[in-house]
Design a protein around this motif. Structure first.
Motif, mmCIF file in Angstrom:
data_model
loop_
_atom_site.group_PDB
_atom_site.id
_atom_site.type_symbol
_atom_site.label_atom_id
_atom_site.label_comp_id
_atom_site.label_asym_id
_atom_site.label_seq_id
_atom_site.Cartn_x
_atom_site.Cartn_y
_atom_site.Cartn_z
ATOM 1 N N ASP A 129 0.859 -1.177 0.000
ATOM 2 C CA ASP A 129 0.000 0.000 0.000
ATOM 3 C C ASP A 129 0.895 1.228 0.000
ATOM 4 O OD1 ASP A 129 -2.224 1.706 0.181
ATOM 5 O OD2 ASP A 129 -3.244 0.394 1.627
ATOM 6 N N PHE A 130 0.295 2.383 -0.151
ATOM 7 C CA PHE A 130 1.074 3.624 -0.164
ATOM 8 C C PHE A 130 1.942 3.746 1.084
ATOM 9 C CE2 PHE A 130 -2.360 5.896 -2.890
ATOM 10 C CZ PHE A 130 -1.889 5.249 -4.014
ATOM 11 N N LEU A 143 -5.924 11.391 7.778
ATOM 12 C CA LEU A 143 -4.760 12.104 8.310
ATOM 13 C C LEU A 143 -3.468 11.723 7.588
ATOM 14 C CD1 LEU A 143 -5.478 11.778 12.143
ATOM 15 C CD2 LEU A 143 -6.003 13.723 10.633
ATOM 16 N N ASP A 144 -3.525 10.658 6.783
ATOM 17 C CA ASP A 144 -2.341 10.178 6.064
ATOM 18 C C ASP A 144 -2.190 10.974 4.773
ATOM 19 O OD1 ASP A 144 -0.287 8.771 4.881
ATOM 20 O OD2 ASP A 144 -1.558 7.090 4.277
ATOM 21 N N HIS A 202 2.136 5.413 7.920
ATOM 22 C CA HIS A 202 1.390 4.275 8.482
ATOM 23 C C HIS A 202 0.719 4.640 9.809
ATOM 24 C CE1 HIS A 202 0.573 0.195 9.999
ATOM 25 N NE2 HIS A 202 1.070 0.641 11.143
ATOM 26 N N VAL A 203 1.442 5.349 10.666
ATOM 27 C CA VAL A 203 0.936 5.620 12.012
ATOM 28 C C VAL A 203 -0.364 6.405 11.950
ATOM 29 C CG1 VAL A 203 1.428 6.799 14.195
ATOM 30 C CG2 VAL A 203 3.225 5.466 13.048
ATOM 31 N N LEU A 204 -0.392 7.471 11.154
ATOM 32 C CA LEU A 204 -1.614 8.273 11.047
ATOM 33 C C LEU A 204 -2.677 7.552 10.241
ATOM 34 C CD1 LEU A 204 -0.291 11.923 10.663
ATOM 35 C CD2 LEU A 204 -1.000 10.695 12.719
ATOM 36 N N HIS A 205 -2.263 6.725 9.279
ATOM 37 C CA HIS A 205 -3.236 5.954 8.510
ATOM 38 C C HIS A 205 -4.015 5.017 9.428
ATOM 39 C CE1 HIS A 205 -4.646 4.355 4.584
ATOM 40 N NE2 HIS A 205 -4.884 3.271 5.310
ATOM 41 N N MET A 222 2.240 14.279 11.904
ATOM 42 C CA MET A 222 3.133 13.818 10.849
ATOM 43 C C MET A 222 4.568 14.257 11.148
ATOM 44 S SD MET A 222 2.867 12.374 7.721
ATOM 45 C CE MET A 222 1.249 12.725 7.026
ATOM 46 N N PRO A 223 5.573 13.490 10.716
ATOM 47 C CA PRO A 223 6.942 14.021 10.752
ATOM 48 C C PRO A 223 7.002 15.369 10.027
ATOM 49 C CG PRO A 223 6.946 11.696 10.156
ATOM 50 C CD PRO A 223 5.505 12.133 10.161
#
Length: 416
Positions: free
Chosen positions: A92-93, A155-156, A146-149, A268-269
């Motif tokens: 995935d993205f 949010l991703d 990935h974390v925000l997804h 996000m970073p």
């Protein structure tokens, strides 16, 4: 015109840096289409002899694609999907990485750490379309998190990042899908889920390109050694998406990059302090606002770093090529007439022309006058809009074209 590949399968070129520095080999992958990520090999074809060589073969159910080449040496980078994919973790993205191959040895480009506290220099998701800088030292890529997804896919947001020539980066391996990387990575764009209408805020950064072979001259006459231009999606006053052109100047100092924010559970970073994107186009009031999204294209700078090229509709709704200084100002329309630009494009290495598809033929466009020189006749089968790429010596240009039911690679001389 010369057909380079003949196998009963598809061949896919990336939109830039597909040639080896000696202009003899053309790197490609074997995805059945640009959107289907199911290829297992990265390969190259010798444009003089027709010899095909496998650069990398994926194992353990992984897939690979979107290969580019270091402009300075035979070093390749491409997207690598996850090994042993399953329902919880498949391509995935936000589940992919860059892999670099040199002299047959493969190494991860980016590290991934999805367990807080997050490791500085590691990513928390997937990188995509990795492109070496002209000097071969840095790389750019687009990124999804990935974390925000996992928290909320809205949010991703896609962002632009860089892989820097210091590392390696080794996370704590607290999750079985984490891995180490050879380069320090950081984002350079800033996005927000809900941009203020009419502002410079964006919710997506993408289709980036390096500015100049040696950077660009700023308005005060100083040299900005490294910069990336990219497309960012703004919102008009009425809330409509309007893609605009942005640029970000990149510092050289390793210590600055090591201060980049690695992200947290809710954010996000982010780039280091002081690394700020700057908006270059302001098209909200035009009859056809925004940069064109069809055909898909990437912002491209001439080698001199004095002009950025991008696609935008004219007042008649025809997609044309436009040029703009990295310092901003009014864009200059380069192509005119009823026949629009039908593909992604690239600059000739001299900086004197650009190549693209028009009327289903490969053409050269003079960068000063906009005059069009056809390099091929109008083709009976469809030319792909994905990639039109010059060889480093400027003597050849390659593209993809449907041939006997498969996408094959073609090349012709430029006459330059």
């Amino acid at each position: 015109m010369k057909q380079l590949t003949f196998a009963s399968r598809h061949h896919q070129l990336t939109n830039i840096n597909t040639w080896t520095p000696d202009s003899r080999w053309l790197a490609f992958d074997v995805r059945p289409s640009g959107a289907s990520f199911t290829g297992e090999t990265i390969e190259q074809v010798n444009v003089e002899t027709g010899e095909v060589a496998v650069i990398y073969r994926a194992t353990q159910g992984a897939h690979v694609g979107v290969v580019t080449v270091n402009p300075q040496k035979a070093q390749y980078v491409f997207i690598h999907g996850p090994e042993n994919p399953d329902d919880a973790w498949r391509y995935d993205f936000h589940h992919r990485r860059g892999v670099v191959v040199e002299n047959g040895q493969a190494t991860n480009l980016d590290a991934m750490d999805i367990t807080p506290p997050f490791t500085p220099g590691a990513l928390r998701g997937g990188s995509h379309v990795h492109v070496f800088s002209p000097d071969g030292a840095w790389l750019s890529f687009t990124y999804n998190d990935h974390v925000l997804h996992e928290r909320d896919p809205k949010l991703d947001l896609r962002n632009v990042g860089v892989a820097l020539p210091f590392g390696p980066v080794t996370p704590g391996f607290q999750h079985p899908r984490e891995y180490a990387g050879s380069r320090w990575c950081a984002l350079v764009s800033r996005t927000t889920p809900s941009p203020r209408p009419g502002s410079d805020e964006i919710n997506r950064a993408y289709e980036e390109g390096w500015v100049g072979h040696h950077g660009y001259l700023k308005a005060d006459g100083s040299l900005q050694r490294r910069a990336l231009a990219f497309i960012g999606d703004t919102l008009s006053a009425s809330g409509e998406k309007v893609p605009e052109l942005f640029i970000v100047d990149l510092p050289e100092d390793e210590a600055v990059w090591k201060q980049a924010f690695p992200g947290d559970d809710s954010a996000m970073p982010a780039p280091p302090a002081g690394v700020m994107q700057r908006r270059l186009t302001f098209t909200h009031a035009r009859r056809h606002p925004g940069l064109a999204t069809t055909p898909r294209h990437w912002v491209r700078s001439n080698p001199q770093g004095s002009e950025l090229a991008f696609l935008m509709k004219d007042d008649n709704g025809v997609v044309q090529l436009w040029l703009l200084s990295p310092n901003g100002g009014e864009p200059r329309q380069l192509t005119h007439g009823e026949q629009g630009v039908q593909s992604a494009f690239n600059w000739h290495p001299s900086g004197e022309a650009l190549g693209f598809v028009q009327q289903n033929r490969i053409v050269l466009c003079d960068a000063q006058t906009g005059n069009i020189t056809p390099l091929t006749p109008v083709q009976e089968s469809e030319i792909s809009a994905d990639a039109v790429v010059f060889s480093p010596d400027g003597e050849k240009i390659a593209w993809m074209q449907e041939t006997a039911g498969f996408r094959q690679l073609w090349m012709t001389a430029t006459g330059c």
